[in-house]
Enzyme design. Sequence first.
Site, PDB file in Angstrom:
ATOM      1  N   ARG A   5       0.815  -1.222   0.000  1.00 57.73           N
ATOM      2  CA  ARG A   5       0.000   0.000   0.000  1.00 57.73           C
ATOM      3  C   ARG A   5       0.842   1.263   0.000  1.00 57.73           C
ATOM      4  NH1 ARG A   5      -4.809  -0.857   4.149  1.00 57.73           N
ATOM      5  NH2 ARG A   5      -3.064  -1.007   5.564  1.00 57.73           N
TER       6      ARG A   5
ATOM      7  N   GLU B 233       3.643  -6.830  13.293  1.00 59.32           N
ATOM      8  CA  GLU B 233       2.861  -6.972  14.519  1.00 59.32           C
ATOM      9  C   GLU B 233       2.227  -8.359  14.601  1.00 59.32           C
ATOM     10  OE1 GLU B 233       0.270  -4.574  11.606  1.00 59.32           O
ATOM     11  OE2 GLU B 233       2.373  -4.763  12.100  1.00 59.32           O
TER      12      GLU B 233
END
Length: 171
Positions: free
Chosen positions: A59, A96
């Site tokens: 992105r 994460e």
Amino acid sequence: MNDLKKLIRDIPDFPKKGIIFKDITPLLQNPKGLRGAVESISDYYKDKKVDIVVGAEARGFILAPTVAFNLGAGFTPIRKPGKLPYEKISMSYALEYGTDMLEIHKDGIAKGQQVLLVDDLLATGGTMAACCKLVESLGGNIVGCAFLIELTFLNGKKALDNYDIFSVIRY
């Protein structure tokens, strides 16, 4: 920035249970939202003499070239393994929710170039820290790291203490 926040969609349990994915697709589909996001980043860095803007797959690819265009700079991609056809260097990093690797062409950054790194999301800072290491290993001078979204509760700025950080939207 509240108008831009309204254009971000939450997707629960993606890419795995317990993660709330911030989907930027509605913002990208909205002409005023996309323009506002790109101009916010471009305006913040307009006086920093940026030579090249780097965007991380995937992105970051959407925002970085438009920011580069606004700044009169070039664009260099950082990609997942096996996607770049020329000589490259690699860096592993923690996400994460797992680990990954990024690559950049060896000639993607010239020594001494002023580099702005752009990505859609700052979470733990692992992706951007890896991007910074790749850029610096090629001799680039990082003028900043810009994000559309920052998840402040994950304290990703800590992994990027040495850099100027700009986030358009904070949660």
